[in-house]
Scaffold this active site. Structure first.
Site, PDB file in Angstrom:
ATOM      1  N   GLY A 182       0.835  -1.315  -0.161  1.00 59.15           N
ATOM      2  CA  GLY A 182       0.221  -0.252   0.503  1.00 59.15           C
ATOM      3  C   GLY A 182       1.110   1.021  -0.255  1.00 59.15           C
ATOM      4  N   ILE A 202      -0.185   6.477   4.109  1.00 59.52           N
ATOM      5  CA  ILE A 202       0.401   6.643   5.212  1.00 59.52           C
ATOM      6  C   ILE A 202       2.481   5.539   4.360  1.00 59.52           C
ATOM      7  CG2 ILE A 202       1.813   5.920   7.230  1.00 59.52           C
ATOM      8  CD1 ILE A 202      -1.513   6.532   7.969  1.00 59.52           C
ATOM      9  N   GLY A 203       1.916   4.570   3.141  1.00 58.01           N
ATOM     10  CA  GLY A 203       2.462   3.428   2.683  1.00 58.01           C
ATOM     11  C   GLY A 203       3.906   4.874   1.997  1.00 58.01           C
ATOM     12  N   TYR A 205     -13.430  -2.989  10.530  1.00 60.95           N
ATOM     13  CA  TYR A 205     -11.855  -2.579  10.743  1.00 60.95           C
ATOM     14  C   TYR A 205     -11.367  -3.112  11.751  1.00 60.95           C
ATOM     15  CZ  TYR A 205      -8.472   0.753  10.073  1.00 60.95           C
ATOM     16  OH  TYR A 205      -7.186   1.287  10.478  1.00 60.95           O
ATOM     17  N   ASN A 214       1.599   3.195  -2.404  1.00 60.55           N
ATOM     18  CA  ASN A 214       1.248   4.427  -4.026  1.00 60.55           C
ATOM     19  C   ASN A 214       0.783   5.665  -3.136  1.00 60.55           C
ATOM     20  OD1 ASN A 214      -0.921   2.388  -3.996  1.00 60.55           O
ATOM     21  ND2 ASN A 214      -1.966   3.801  -4.071  1.00 60.55           N
ATOM     22  N   SER A 227      -3.699  -0.178  14.533  1.00 59.88           N
ATOM     23  CA  SER A 227      -4.682   1.158  14.299  1.00 59.88           C
ATOM     24  C   SER A 227      -5.025   1.022  15.891  1.00 59.88           C
ATOM     25  CB  SER A 227      -6.375   1.274  13.957  1.00 59.88           C
ATOM     26  OG  SER A 227      -6.699   2.505  14.612  1.00 59.88           O
TER      27      SER A 227
HETATM   28  N1  NAP Z   1      -5.606   7.364   8.523  1.00 63.38           N
HETATM   29  C1  NAP Z   1      -4.918   7.017   9.465  1.00 63.38           C
HETATM   30  O1  NAP Z   1      -5.896   7.862   9.937  1.00 63.38           O
HETATM   31  C2  NAP Z   1      -5.026   5.729  10.581  1.00 63.38           C
HETATM   32  C3  NAP Z   1      -5.290   5.338  11.127  1.00 63.38           C
HETATM   33  C4  NAP Z   1      -4.840   3.863  11.961  1.00 63.38           C
HETATM   34  C5  NAP Z   1      -4.139   3.275  11.565  1.00 63.38           C
HETATM   35  N2  NAP Z   1      -4.103   3.247  10.196  1.00 63.38           N
HETATM   36  C6  NAP Z   1      -3.873   2.173   9.489  1.00 63.38           C
HETATM   37  O2  NAP Z   1      -2.830   2.957   8.271  1.00 63.38           O
HETATM   38  C7  NAP Z   1      -2.566   2.030   7.088  1.00 63.38           C
HETATM   39  C8  NAP Z   1      -2.735   2.659   5.803  1.00 63.38           C
HETATM   40  O3  NAP Z   1      -3.222   3.686   5.310  1.00 63.38           O
HETATM   41  P1  NAP Z   1      -4.081   5.328   4.853  1.00 63.38           P
HETATM   42  O4  NAP Z   1      -4.633   5.978   6.184  1.00 63.38           O
HETATM   43  O5  NAP Z   1      -2.804   5.400   4.166  1.00 63.38           O
HETATM   44  O6  NAP Z   1      -4.691   5.411   3.890  1.00 63.38           O
HETATM   45  P2  NAP Z   1      -4.773   5.207   2.348  1.00 63.38           P
HETATM   46  O7  NAP Z   1      -4.292   6.448   2.162  1.00 63.38           O
HETATM   47  O8  NAP Z   1      -6.361   4.816   2.193  1.00 63.38           O
HETATM   48  O9  NAP Z   1      -4.103   4.148   1.502  1.00 63.38           O
HETATM   49  C9  NAP Z   1      -4.193   2.885   1.731  1.00 63.38           C
HETATM   50  C10 NAP Z   1      -3.462   1.847   1.109  1.00 63.38           C
HETATM   51  O10 NAP Z   1      -3.969   0.595   1.220  1.00 63.38           O
HETATM   52  C11 NAP Z   1      -3.985  -0.265   0.189  1.00 63.38           C
HETATM   53  N3  NAP Z   1      -4.382  -1.240  -0.361  1.00 63.38           N
HETATM   54  C12 NAP Z   1      -6.240  -1.217  -0.296  1.00 63.38           C
HETATM   55  N4  NAP Z   1      -6.900  -1.968  -0.430  1.00 63.38           N
HETATM   56  C13 NAP Z   1      -5.552  -2.805  -0.935  1.00 63.38           C
HETATM   57  C14 NAP Z   1      -5.867  -4.154  -1.256  1.00 63.38           C
HETATM   58  N5  NAP Z   1      -6.523  -4.802  -1.699  1.00 63.38           N
HETATM   59  N6  NAP Z   1      -4.431  -4.731  -2.143  1.00 63.38           N
HETATM   60  C15 NAP Z   1      -3.430  -3.901  -2.534  1.00 63.38           C
HETATM   61  N7  NAP Z   1      -3.201  -2.889  -1.345  1.00 63.38           N
HETATM   62  C16 NAP Z   1      -4.906  -2.044  -0.505  1.00 63.38           C
HETATM   63  C17 NAP Z   1      -4.646   1.261  -1.506  1.00 63.38           C
HETATM   64  O11 NAP Z   1      -4.471   1.159  -2.275  1.00 63.38           O
HETATM   65  P3  NAP Z   1      -5.203   1.615  -3.217  1.00 63.38           P
HETATM   66  O12 NAP Z   1      -4.946   3.103  -3.647  1.00 63.38           O
HETATM   67  O13 NAP Z   1      -4.602   0.347  -4.772  1.00 63.38           O
HETATM   68  O14 NAP Z   1      -6.844   2.229  -3.110  1.00 63.38           O
HETATM   69  C18 NAP Z   1      -3.536   1.875  -0.600  1.00 63.38           C
HETATM   70  O15 NAP Z   1      -1.811   2.445  -0.962  1.00 63.38           O
HETATM   71  C19 NAP Z   1      -3.531   1.712   6.653  1.00 63.38           C
HETATM   72  O16 NAP Z   1      -3.760  -0.197   7.622  1.00 63.38           O
HETATM   73  C20 NAP Z   1      -4.751   1.756   8.248  1.00 63.38           C
HETATM   74  O17 NAP Z   1      -5.625   0.892   8.658  1.00 63.38           O
HETATM   75  C21 NAP Z   1      -4.077   4.937   9.384  1.00 63.38           C
END
Ligand code: NAP
Length: 290
Positions: free
Chosen positions: A15, A20-21, A170, A17, A143
Site C-alpha cells: 500500500g 502513510i505507505g 475494521y 502508492n 490502529s
Molecule cells: N489514516 C489513519 O488515520 C489510520 C489510523 C490508524 C491506522 N491506519 C492504518 O494505516 C494503514 C495505511 O492507511 P492510510 O491511512 O495510509 O490509507 P490510504 O491512504 O487509504 O492508503 C491505503 C493503501 O492500502 C492500499 N490497499 C487497499 N486495499 C488494498 C488491496 N486489496 N490490496 C493492496 N493494497 C490495498 C491502497 O491502495 P489503493 O490506492 O489501490 O486503494 C493504499 O495504497 C492502514 O493499514 C490503516 O488501517 C490508518
C-alpha cells in the site's frame, strides 16, 4: 538491520502508492533503502517511484503487483519478490481499507481479508527470505481502533461485511494485526526476525475516502499529516531503540504502550494463527511455513 541506517537494506512495503505507505516509502528512499512497493495499481504507484528516483539519484525502487483481497495475487507477489533473489530486511504490512463493505475474492470479510489475512499469507511466504536476511523486521500497521473490539466472532470473518459503516469489521481487522504481531514475535524468537505492531495516529490520508465531502475535508483538518503518520512505522522499521522490544505495540509518540487486553491474549493469538493457516491452505497450493 538491527537499528542501523537502512542504506542498502531491502524493504518491501504494501500500500505504498498513497497515504502513510507513500510517506514511509519516500522517507526510506531518502535514507537509502532498496524499495519494493507492493500495490494494486502500477499506474497509481509510478508517481511515487518517479518522486523517489527524482529525489534520490540511483534509487532502487521496484513495483510489485499485489491485491491483498485475492490470496492468489498475494502468492504471485511473494513469488515475484522471491524470484528477484533480493534479501529482505524489513517487511512493512501497511496497506489497509476502512469503511468499505463486501468480501475478498475468496469470500472473507473485506476488511479482515485485506487488512489482515492477505498480510498473514504474504508474511508466511516471505518468512524464509526474512530469516535468511536476519536480522530482519516485520512491521504490522494496526490502529488504536483495535481497543474497541471486545470479542472475535470467527464466523463473521468468513462472510461479507454485515454492519452498514463496516466500523466493527475494521476494528476486528486491526485487532488481528496486533494479535498477529505479538504471535509472530513468540513464534520467531531466536530466528533473527523481529515483529512490531504500530498505531500511526489519526492521519489525513485517503482512508477516509468513503466519508462524504465536505465532512471529510473538515475532519481531515484536525488530523496529522501522512509524514507524521509514517513516524511509528519508520521507528519500528529502523530504530535501534526498539531492537530489544520484539512483539510490542508502538504508538505515534514512538513509545510502546499496552494494546487491549484481548490483543494481549496469547491463546487467542495462537487460535487466530491456526485458523489463518487453515484458511489460506484451503486456497493456496503448498503449505505456508511457520
Ligand atoms: N489514516 C489513519 O488515520 C489510520 C489510523 C490508524 C491506522 N491506519 C492504518 O494505516 C494503514 C495505511 O492507511 P492510510 O491511512 O495510509 O490509507 P490510504 O491512504 O487509504 O492508503 C491505503 C493503501 O492500502 C492500499 N490497499 C487497499 N486495499 C488494498 C488491496 N486489496 N490490496 C493492496 N493494497 C490495498 C491502497 O491502495 P489503493 O490506492 O489501490 O486503494 C493504499 O495504497 C492502514 O493499514 C490503516 O488501517 C490508518
Amino acid at each position: 538491520m538491527n537499528g542501523r541506517s537502512p542504506i542498502g537494506q531491502t524493504i518491501l512495503i504494501t500500500g505504498a502508492n498513497t497515504g502513510i505507505g507513500r510517506a514511509t516509502s519516500e522517507e526510506l528512499g531518502r535514507r537509502g533503502a532498496r524499495l519494493y512497493l507492493a500495490c494494486r495499481s502500477e499506474a497509481k504507484t509510478q508517481p511515487v517511484i518517479d518522486a523517489i528516483r527524482r529525489e534520490n539519484e540511483g534509487a532502487h525502487v521496484v513495483f510489485l503487483p499485489l491485491d491483498l483481497g485475492d490470496l492468489d495475487s498475494v502468492r504471485r507477489c511473494a513469488e515475484q519478490f522471491l524470484a528477484s533473489g533480493e534479501p529482505l530486511h524489513v517487511l512493512v504490512n501497511n496497506a489497509g481499507l476502512a469503511g468499505q463493505r463486501g468480501a475478498t475474492k475468496q469470500g472473507f470479510e473485506l476488511a479482515f481479508g485485506t487488512n489482515y489475512l492477505g498480510h498473514f499469507l504474504l508474511t508466511q511466504l516471505l518468512l524464509p527470505r526474512l530469516r535468511a536476511s536476519a536480522p530482519a523486521r516485520v512491521v504490522h500497521v494496526a490502529s488504536d481502533s483495535h481497543y474497541e473490539c471486545k470479542n472475535l466472532d470467527w464466523e463473521s470473518l468468513a462472510r461479507p461485511t454485515r454492519t452498514f459503516m463496516a466500523t466493527k469489521e475494521y476494528e476486528i481487522s486491526k485487532l488481528c494485526n496486533v494479535l498477529f504481531g505479538a504471535e509472530c514475535a513468540r513464534r520467531w524468537k531466536g530466528h533473527g526476525v523481529r515483529s512490531y505492531s504500530v498505531d500511526p495516529g489519526t492521519v489525513a490520508s485517503d482512508i477516509w475516502r468513503k466519508i462524504p465531502w465536505p465532512i471529510r475535508t473538515v475532519m481531515k483538518r484536525k488530523m496529522i499529516s501522512t509524514q507524521e503518520g509514517a513516524h511509528s512505522s519508520l521507528h519500528c522499521a529502523t530504530s535501534a531503540d526498539v531492537a530489544d522490544h520484539d512483539g510490542r505495540y508502538y504508538a505515534l509518540s514512538g513509545h510502546d504502550r499496552a494494546p487491549s487486553e484481548l490483543a494481549q491474549d496469547p491463546t487467542l493469538a495462537r487460535l487466530l494463527w491456526e485458523k489463518s493457516e487453515e484458511w489460506v491452505r484451503a486456497w493456496c497450493d503448498g503449505q505456508p511455513g511457520e
